[in-house]
Write a protein that holds these residues in place. Structure first.
Motif: not given
Length: 286
Positions: A196, A200, A212, A218-220, A225
């Motif tokens: 993932s 991303y 996402y 959500k890797w932002e 996360t």
């Protein structure tokens, strides 16, 4: 008591070796010590169900665009369902091979090729059972949105029936459950988390067009996360511990019912021809 629990995390407990591979092709509740035709029928019905629903999950989509269909591959739900299907196929293959081998006289378990993949089955069965529960609980608790995810048949099959079938199967199988085997679903989820992140960073989007795959992934927001991932890891350990306790309960219930005769593992008597039911021995194991 503490020493007994420490023994659940030895190097041997993390492994996938069992002294009696025949335990992986025997139903917990059958009367005889030889492979059951009824259990074989159950195994193939499960395979047919999983393969059919697995294919439908790919083919039945809201739109027929190639990108939408290809994004089937990015969801943990589908990874987990594929694992359920794969372990069901392995179980059916082993039991079918064993049933056919038993027709040969004399039958020699050590020569039976059906047991060459029991370690692979054991690992994937553990992954599928734990992951099905994780997917069901997390999805309905944190991800399901009636506005975006209609409660149709396929949604329930992928996020509900997966757990129902794996739990039902858990109470039928005879092979043991080890707490240390939580490492396998943890490794599986870790691989998905790494995927993932890469997806991303490569600019991949979900079927809904978001950057996402899941709202909780959500890797932002990397710190949040990572906390979610750590929480899932702890949850996996808790689930595997729960399944171990259910395994002990299953052993005790089986012992009280006295469905099959068995021998003690530490007995000096010769090993009987066929299956030794682990569920009725060492009933006070903790």
């Amino acid at each position: 008591m503490l020493s007994k629990w420490k023994n659940k995390f030895t190097s041997q407990e993390f492994g996938l070796t069992h002294k009696d591979p025949e335990i992986f092709v025997i139903c917990q509740w059958q009367h005889k010590n030889t492979p059951s035709i009824w259990y074989l029928l159950y195994r193939w019905l499960v395979v047919i169900y999983f393969i059919t629903t697995w294919l439908l999950s790919i083919l039945i989509v809201k739109t027929k665009t190639d990108s939408y269909q290809l994004k089937w591959l990015i969801y943990l739900t589908h990874w987990g369902y594929t694992t359920c299907t794969f372990q069901a196929l392995l179980a059916a293959f082993m039991l079918t091979s064993c049933v056919l081998a038993h027709k040969k006289k004399p039958y020699k378990p050590s020569k039976d090729g059906a047991f060459t993949c029991y370690k692979l089955y054991w690992a994937f069965n553990t992954i599928a059972t734990v992951l099905a529960c994780v997917i069901t609980i997390v999805y309905w608790s944190f991800i399901y949105n009636p506005a975006k995810n209609p409660l149709d048949v396929m949604n329930f099959i992928l996020h509900g029936m997966n757990t129902v079938l794996m739990l039902f199967d858990f109470w039928l199988v005879s092979h043991p459950t080890r707490i240390a085997h939580c490492i396998y679903p943890m490794m599986f989820v870790t691989v998905y988390a790494i995927f993932s992140v890469i997806y991303y960073l490569a600019g991949g989007t979900s079927r809904d067009g978001t950057d996402y795959i899941y709202p909780i992934l959500k890797w932002e927001l990397p710190f949040r996360t990572l906390l979610v991932c750590a929480g899932v890891g702890i949850f996996i350990f808790a689930l595997q511990t729960f399944f171990f306790l259910m395994y002990l309960l299953k052993k005790r219930v089986h012992k009280k019912l006295g469905r099959r005769k068995s021998i003690e593992l530490n007995s000096s008597s010769p090993r009987c021809d066929g299956y030794v039911n682990e569920a009725v021995i060492a009933g006070d194991e903790v």
